[in-house]
Write a protein that holds these residues in place. Structure first.
Motif, PDB file in Angstrom:
ATOM      1  N   LEU A  96       0.854  -1.186   0.000  1.00  0.00           N
ATOM      2  CA  LEU A  96       0.000   0.000   0.000  1.00  0.00           C
ATOM      3  C   LEU A  96       0.891   1.237   0.000  1.00  0.00           C
ATOM      4  N   ILE A  97       0.865   1.960  -1.119  1.00  0.00           N
ATOM      5  CA  ILE A  97       1.741   3.107  -1.337  1.00  0.00           C
ATOM      6  C   ILE A  97       0.911   4.380  -1.457  1.00  0.00           C
ATOM      7  N   VAL A  98       1.265   5.392  -0.692  1.00  0.00           N
ATOM      8  CA  VAL A  98       0.749   6.737  -0.930  1.00  0.00           C
ATOM      9  C   VAL A  98       1.854   7.510  -1.629  1.00  0.00           C
ATOM     10  N   LEU A  99       1.602   7.903  -2.871  1.00  0.00           N
ATOM     11  CA  LEU A  99       2.605   8.615  -3.647  1.00  0.00           C
ATOM     12  C   LEU A  99       2.276  10.103  -3.602  1.00  0.00           C
ATOM     13  N   ASP A 100       3.043  10.807  -2.794  1.00  0.00           N
ATOM     14  CA  ASP A 100       2.790  12.221  -2.529  1.00  0.00           C
ATOM     15  C   ASP A 100       3.375  13.074  -3.644  1.00  0.00           C
ATOM     16  N   SER A 101       2.519  13.921  -4.232  1.00  0.00           N
ATOM     17  CA  SER A 101       2.980  14.725  -5.365  1.00  0.00           C
ATOM     18  C   SER A 101       3.269  16.170  -4.976  1.00  0.00           C
ATOM     19  N   GLY A 102       3.775  16.365  -3.743  1.00  0.00           N
ATOM     20  CA  GLY A 102       4.183  17.704  -3.333  1.00  0.00           C
ATOM     21  C   GLY A 102       3.233  18.367  -2.368  1.00  0.00           C
ATOM     22  N   SER A 103       2.630  17.599  -1.483  1.00  0.00           N
ATOM     23  CA  SER A 103       1.677  18.159  -0.525  1.00  0.00           C
ATOM     24  C   SER A 103       2.351  19.167   0.394  1.00  0.00           C
ATOM     25  N   THR A 104       1.609  20.205   0.746  1.00  0.00           N
ATOM     26  CA  THR A 104       2.097  21.192   1.708  1.00  0.00           C
ATOM     27  C   THR A 104       1.401  21.045   3.053  1.00  0.00           C
ATOM     28  N   ASP A 105       0.476  20.107   3.168  1.00  0.00           N
ATOM     29  CA  ASP A 105      -0.192  19.854   4.438  1.00  0.00           C
ATOM     30  C   ASP A 105       0.390  18.587   5.076  1.00  0.00           C
ATOM     31  N   ARG A 106      -0.345  17.909   5.930  1.00  0.00           N
ATOM     32  CA  ARG A 106       0.146  16.744   6.680  1.00  0.00           C
ATOM     33  C   ARG A 106      -0.212  15.425   5.984  1.00  0.00           C
ATOM     34  N   THR A 107      -0.408  15.445   4.689  1.00  0.00           N
ATOM     35  CA  THR A 107      -0.782  14.229   3.974  1.00  0.00           C
ATOM     36  C   THR A 107       0.190  13.085   4.246  1.00  0.00           C
ATOM     37  N   ALA A 108       1.470  13.326   4.078  1.00  0.00           N
ATOM     38  CA  ALA A 108       2.472  12.265   4.259  1.00  0.00           C
ATOM     39  C   ALA A 108       2.467  11.744   5.688  1.00  0.00           C
ATOM     40  N   GLU A 109       2.403  12.645   6.658  1.00  0.00           N
ATOM     41  CA  GLU A 109       2.415  12.239   8.065  1.00  0.00           C
ATOM     42  C   GLU A 109       1.189  11.406   8.414  1.00  0.00           C
ATOM     43  N   VAL A 110       0.023  11.860   7.981  1.00  0.00           N
ATOM     44  CA  VAL A 110      -1.217  11.141   8.272  1.00  0.00           C
ATOM     45  C   VAL A 110      -1.232   9.766   7.607  1.00  0.00           C
ATOM     46  N   ALA A 111      -0.807   9.700   6.353  1.00  0.00           N
ATOM     47  CA  ALA A 111      -0.794   8.423   5.630  1.00  0.00           C
ATOM     48  C   ALA A 111       0.169   7.439   6.267  1.00  0.00           C
ATOM     49  N   GLY A 112       1.346   7.908   6.643  1.00  0.00           N
ATOM     50  CA  GLY A 112       2.321   7.037   7.276  1.00  0.00           C
ATOM     51  C   GLY A 112       1.830   6.521   8.613  1.00  0.00           C
ATOM     52  N   ALA A 113       1.206   7.385   9.413  1.00  0.00           N
ATOM     53  CA  ALA A 113       0.698   6.978  10.715  1.00  0.00           C
ATOM     54  C   ALA A 113      -0.410   5.937  10.591  1.00  0.00           C
ATOM     55  N   ALA A 114      -1.167   6.004   9.491  1.00  0.00           N
ATOM     56  CA  ALA A 114      -2.263   5.053   9.276  1.00  0.00           C
ATOM     57  C   ALA A 114      -1.760   3.704   8.765  1.00  0.00           C
ATOM     58  N   GLY A 115      -0.510   3.642   8.330  1.00  0.00           N
ATOM     59  CA  GLY A 115       0.048   2.355   7.929  1.00  0.00           C
ATOM     60  C   GLY A 115       0.448   2.214   6.482  1.00  0.00           C
ATOM     61  N   ALA A 116       0.479   3.314   5.732  1.00  0.00           N
ATOM     62  CA  ALA A 116       0.914   3.246   4.329  1.00  0.00           C
ATOM     63  C   ALA A 116       2.403   3.525   4.231  1.00  0.00           C
ATOM     64  N   LYS A 117       3.005   3.024   3.189  1.00  0.00           N
ATOM     65  CA  LYS A 117       4.355   3.448   2.826  1.00  0.00           C
ATOM     66  C   LYS A 117       4.216   4.713   1.994  1.00  0.00           C
ATOM     67  N   VAL A 118       4.872   5.781   2.414  1.00  0.00           N
ATOM     68  CA  VAL A 118       4.760   7.062   1.727  1.00  0.00           C
ATOM     69  C   VAL A 118       6.005   7.291   0.890  1.00  0.00           C
ATOM     70  N   VAL A 119       5.795   7.571  -0.387  1.00  0.00           N
ATOM     71  CA  VAL A 119       6.892   7.850  -1.310  1.00  0.00           C
ATOM     72  C   VAL A 119       6.626   9.200  -1.949  1.00  0.00           C
ATOM     73  N   HIS A 120       7.628  10.051  -1.971  1.00  0.00           N
ATOM     74  CA  HIS A 120       7.453  11.345  -2.626  1.00  0.00           C
ATOM     75  C   HIS A 120       7.726  11.214  -4.118  1.00  0.00           C
ATOM     76  N   ARG A 121       6.919  11.879  -4.895  1.00  0.00           N
ATOM     77  CA  ARG A 121       7.049  11.830  -6.357  1.00  0.00           C
ATOM     78  C   ARG A 121       8.478  12.089  -6.821  1.00  0.00           C
ATOM     79  N   ASP A 122       9.152  13.070  -6.211  1.00  0.00           N
ATOM     80  CA  ASP A 122      10.480  13.464  -6.680  1.00  0.00           C
ATOM     81  C   ASP A 122      11.552  12.430  -6.374  1.00  0.00           C
TER      82      ASP A 122
END
Length: 319
Positions: free
Chosen positions: A72-98
């Protein structure tokens, strides 16, 4: 409607309930490595919804009695809010687009993120889910992945749903009804049976996705559907009813930009030699002084090549 489409609707359209979870889990075990499933959530400033989506997928499809999802991957495309933090805490692997394919500068757009996700995932079945969904049901994943696990002839499965808007139970999908559906019916009538051709929830085999070009913006769903028809034929495509889709709706001007990108994607595929090299869309908005100001936007015109032609992908190609 073409007779071929009527026949397709009869034998390639289902409801999620047609395949119980225990049946899917058994089919996944029998498929071995070919049944590995990666779920990708492309996300841009979706802290309000992404955590709940991740939680439901983990609870129902990863940690529950009938596990269907391996990654389960959340691919963050440059969020300026807490998207990455929230997704990671919920149990996803977070990968930044860059972080994916760093030698190639990124282009803003949903299709760009989906294209790069093929390098960030390993499953032989890849399922895309938009990260702005509310009241999320795991049927969006199980429903679209299920036919691919149970029928090796299928290559791509789209989700079907109602799209309420305000008090209207079916008022959503305005770009679909005003732009995409007319284009498909006129130019690709074999695809006229797809209820939600622009929907962001669908699953496909990696072997198909890696051979298709990806429009970098909002044209990605139409482009993939048209190109998949050409690559594997109508009978390898299907759709599954998963209920109701509730999400954040965009304003009229944003929908106009989306429509222009989708029209451009269709234009390229219907008459490539006539496509404008730098398409633009001008819209108007009333200013504080009461005048109308023109605002011109570039229409997404870049397409990424099939992933199987990228050296970095060939060197780590899963399977």
């Amino acid at each position: 409607m073409l007779d071929e489409v009527r026949d397709w609707l009869d034998h390639r359209s289902w409801a999620a309930a047609d395949r119980p979870r225990e049946t899917l889990a058994a089919a996944k075990r029998a498929a071995g490595a070919d049944g590995s499933v990666s779920v990708v959530l492309p996300a841009l400033d979706e802290e309000a919804t992404v955590g709940d989506i991740v939680t439901v997928i983990r609870r129902d499809l990863m940690d529950g009695p009938f596990p269907l999802v391996d990654e389960l991957i959340v691919l963050d495309s440059g969020s300026t809010d807490r998207t990455a933090e929230v997704a990671g805490a919920a149990g996803a692997k977070v990968v930044h687009r860059d972080e994916v394919l760093p030698r190639l500068p990124t282009v803003a757009g949903k299709g760009e993120v989906l294209w790069r996700s093929l390098l960030a995932t390993s499953g032989q079945i890849v399922c895309f889910v938009d990260a702005d969904l509310r009241s999320f049901s795991s049927d969006f994943v199980a429903g679209t992945v299920g036919p691919l696990l149970t029928d090796p002839a299928l290559q791509l499965v789209k989700a079907v749903y109602d799209r309420p808007l305000g008090d209207s139970p079916d008022g959503g999908g305005r770009v679909t009804e005003l732009v995409a559906r007319p284009l498909l019916n006129l130019h690709w009538p074999r695809l006229a049976g797809f209820v939600q051709p622009l929907g962001g929830e669908y699953a496909a085999r990696r072997g198909l996705l890696e051979r298709l070009p990806f429009p970098v913006g909002y044209g990605v769903e139409l482009g993939l559907l048209v190109d998949a028809l050409e690559a594997v034929g109508l009978d390898a495509l299907a759709q599954v009813d998963v209920g109701v889709r509730r999400h954040r709706h965009q304003d009229g001007q944003a929908l106009g930009r989306m429509a222009a990108a989708i029209y451009r994607t269709a234009q390229v595929r219907s008459a490539r030699e006539d496509a404008s090299p730098r398409p633009r869309l001008t819209q108007f908005a009333r200013t504080d002084t009461g005048d109308f100001a023109a605002r011109t936007h570039d229409v997404d015109a870049v397409e990424r090549p099939p992933m199987c032609t990228v050296p970095e992908y060939s060197g780590r190609r899963p399977g």
